[in-house]
Design a protein around this motif. Sequence first.
Motif, PDB file in Angstrom:
ATOM      1  N   GLN A   4       0.821  -1.213   0.000  1.00 53.10           N
ATOM      2  CA  GLN A   4       0.000   0.000   0.000  1.00 53.10           C
ATOM      3  C   GLN A   4       0.858   1.268   0.000  1.00 53.10           C
ATOM      4  N   SER A   5       1.975   1.239   0.732  1.00 52.81           N
ATOM      5  CA  SER A   5       2.802   2.450   0.860  1.00 52.81           C
ATOM      6  C   SER A   5       3.833   2.609  -0.251  1.00 52.81           C
ATOM      7  N   SER A   6       3.988   1.587  -1.095  1.00 49.22           N
ATOM      8  CA  SER A   6       5.000   1.648  -2.157  1.00 49.22           C
ATOM      9  C   SER A   6       4.424   2.309  -3.409  1.00 49.22           C
ATOM     10  N   ARG A   7       5.168   3.266  -3.918  1.00 49.30           N
ATOM     11  CA  ARG A   7       4.756   3.963  -5.154  1.00 49.30           C
ATOM     12  C   ARG A   7       5.233   3.191  -6.385  1.00 49.30           C
ATOM     13  N   ALA A   8       6.319   2.426  -6.232  1.00 51.54           N
ATOM     14  CA  ALA A   8       6.861   1.639  -7.353  1.00 51.54           C
ATOM     15  C   ALA A   8       6.985   0.182  -6.939  1.00 51.54           C
ATOM     16  N   ILE A   9       6.651  -0.697  -7.862  1.00 51.29           N
ATOM     17  CA  ILE A   9       6.758  -2.139  -7.645  1.00 51.29           C
ATOM     18  C   ILE A   9       7.647  -2.706  -8.750  1.00 51.29           C
ATOM     19  N   LEU A  10       8.676  -3.450  -8.351  1.00 51.54           N
ATOM     20  CA  LEU A  10       9.507  -4.179  -9.315  1.00 51.54           C
ATOM     21  C   LEU A  10       9.078  -5.636  -9.228  1.00 51.54           C
ATOM     22  N   CYS A  11       8.682  -6.204 -10.357  1.00 49.28           N
ATOM     23  CA  CYS A  11       8.164  -7.575 -10.317  1.00 49.28           C
ATOM     24  C   CYS A  11       8.608  -8.358 -11.548  1.00 49.28           C
ATOM     25  N   PHE A  12       9.041  -9.584 -11.328  1.00 55.05           N
ATOM     26  CA  PHE A  12       9.432 -10.456 -12.430  1.00 55.05           C
ATOM     27  C   PHE A  12       8.210 -10.868 -13.241  1.00 55.05           C
ATOM     28  N   LEU A  13       8.440 -11.199 -14.492  1.00 53.71           N
ATOM     29  CA  LEU A  13       7.403 -11.741 -15.370  1.00 53.71           C
ATOM     30  C   LEU A  13       7.496 -13.263 -15.291  1.00 53.71           C
ATOM     31  N   SER A  14       6.430 -13.886 -14.833  1.00 54.67           N
ATOM     32  CA  SER A  14       6.481 -15.334 -14.593  1.00 54.67           C
ATOM     33  C   SER A  14       6.722 -16.111 -15.879  1.00 54.67           C
ATOM     34  N   SER A  15       7.395 -17.244 -15.713  1.00 55.36           N
ATOM     35  CA  SER A  15       7.608 -18.160 -16.828  1.00 55.36           C
ATOM     36  C   SER A  15       7.134 -19.544 -16.398  1.00 55.36           C
ATOM     37  N   LYS A  16       7.425 -20.527 -17.184  1.00 49.33           N
ATOM     38  CA  LYS A  16       6.960 -21.894 -16.933  1.00 49.33           C
ATOM     39  C   LYS A  16       7.363 -22.356 -15.520  1.00 49.33           C
ATOM     40  N   ASN A  17       6.442 -23.027 -14.856  1.00 47.78           N
ATOM     41  CA  ASN A  17       6.659 -23.581 -13.517  1.00 47.78           C
ATOM     42  C   ASN A  17       6.951 -22.522 -12.447  1.00 47.78           C
ATOM     43  N   GLU A  18       6.400 -21.314 -12.643  1.00 48.57           N
ATOM     44  CA  GLU A  18       6.510 -20.268 -11.622  1.00 48.57           C
ATOM     45  C   GLU A  18       5.119 -19.775 -11.262  1.00 48.57           C
ATOM     46  N   ILE A  19       5.007 -19.175 -10.105  1.00 50.03           N
ATOM     47  CA  ILE A  19       3.757 -18.561  -9.691  1.00 50.03           C
ATOM     48  C   ILE A  19       3.381 -17.491 -10.721  1.00 50.03           C
ATOM     49  N   GLU A  20       2.099 -17.403 -11.057  1.00 48.66           N
ATOM     50  CA  GLU A  20       1.613 -16.505 -12.113  1.00 48.66           C
ATOM     51  C   GLU A  20       1.594 -15.054 -11.624  1.00 48.66           C
ATOM     52  N   THR A  21       2.322 -14.177 -12.317  1.00 47.22           N
ATOM     53  CA  THR A  21       2.434 -12.778 -11.876  1.00 47.22           C
ATOM     54  C   THR A  21       1.553 -11.803 -12.665  1.00 47.22           C
ATOM     55  N   ASP A  22       0.960 -12.230 -13.772  1.00 49.87           N
ATOM     56  CA  ASP A  22       0.223 -11.287 -14.623  1.00 49.87           C
ATOM     57  C   ASP A  22      -0.942 -10.614 -13.884  1.00 49.87           C
ATOM     58  N   PHE A  23      -1.667 -11.390 -13.076  1.00 50.69           N
ATOM     59  CA  PHE A  23      -2.772 -10.821 -12.296  1.00 50.69           C
ATOM     60  C   PHE A  23      -2.264  -9.691 -11.400  1.00 50.69           C
ATOM     61  N   PHE A  24      -1.171  -9.944 -10.719  1.00 51.54           N
ATOM     62  CA  PHE A  24      -0.593  -8.944  -9.808  1.00 51.54           C
ATOM     63  C   PHE A  24      -0.114  -7.704 -10.565  1.00 51.54           C
ATOM     64  N   ILE A  25       0.509  -7.916 -11.703  1.00 50.52           N
ATOM     65  CA  ILE A  25       1.005  -6.800 -12.514  1.00 50.52           C
ATOM     66  C   ILE A  25      -0.159  -5.908 -12.952  1.00 50.52           C
ATOM     67  N   LYS A  26      -1.241  -6.535 -13.430  1.00 49.73           N
ATOM     68  CA  LYS A  26      -2.410  -5.764 -13.874  1.00 49.73           C
ATOM     69  C   LYS A  26      -3.031  -4.995 -12.709  1.00 49.73           C
ATOM     70  N   LYS A  27      -3.112  -5.638 -11.545  1.00 44.24           N
ATOM     71  CA  LYS A  27      -3.686  -4.985 -10.360  1.00 44.24           C
ATOM     72  C   LYS A  27      -2.824  -3.802  -9.928  1.00 44.24           C
ATOM     73  N   THR A  28      -1.515  -3.969  -9.968  1.00 47.04           N
ATOM     74  CA  THR A  28      -0.588  -2.898  -9.599  1.00 47.04           C
ATOM     75  C   THR A  28      -0.772  -1.687 -10.525  1.00 47.04           C
ATOM     76  N   LEU A  29      -0.892  -1.940 -11.806  1.00 47.52           N
ATOM     77  CA  LEU A  29      -1.105  -0.861 -12.771  1.00 47.52           C
ATOM     78  C   LEU A  29      -2.468  -0.205 -12.559  1.00 47.52           C
ATOM     79  N   LEU A  30      -3.462  -1.012 -12.237  1.00 46.54           N
ATOM     80  CA  LEU A  30      -4.803  -0.496 -11.941  1.00 46.54           C
ATOM     81  C   LEU A  30      -4.775   0.417 -10.705  1.00 46.54           C
TER      82      LEU A  30
END
Length: 197
Positions: free
Chosen positions: A48-74
């Motif tokens: 909540q307090s972070s203005r910037a988020i650095l996040c990896f883009l998930s690949s095969k056999n990793e936790i899915e990050t696209d949902f989080f990325i979209k929410k962060t941008l939203l």
Amino acid sequence: MTLSEKKNEERKKMNATVRKFFLKNDNLTLLKISKEIFSNIISTAEYQSSRAILCFLSSKNEIETDFFIKKTLLDKKILASPRVIEKNEMEFRELLFEKEIEQQTKKGAFGIREPLLSNPLFDPFSFEENMLVIVPGIAFSKDGNRLGHGKGFYDRFLSRLRLAKSNVFVFAPCFPCQIVESVPTDEYDQKIDRIFF
């Protein structure tokens, strides 16, 4: 056995464990688990307090990050993802709300999705507000140790970033099967502030 050999042995073991976990669960279940884990991250004071988020883009056999990325941008935060550049280093490029993730990424080094070079460069070292870094890994211990893929990208980056900034938080999302009793580490391995599984 050297530390490097121990780490490689653990990587082999954990890669097999994660592959079994993926085979045992369908895509819908894996996505549901990923969303639950990232929902827990989103509800933290650090997010909540972070203005910037650095996040990896998930690949095969990793936790899915696209949902989080979209929410962060939203949430109107700056979201930047890593690109591998020369000398085994990373740079971060922003992903933009107006475009789909697929339109601004492509497979880069090691077959991992990366932002396009045309996306805006983000400099985490000159950014003055709170920042949250979401890191990948193969295995994690509850005391905050992380076993990465072996190239040292995140350990080098986090070491420099933590020297330059005091207002940075480091989180790691993972599947429950990736939590282990202990992880082989040395003085170069960077600890994670919080692990979510």
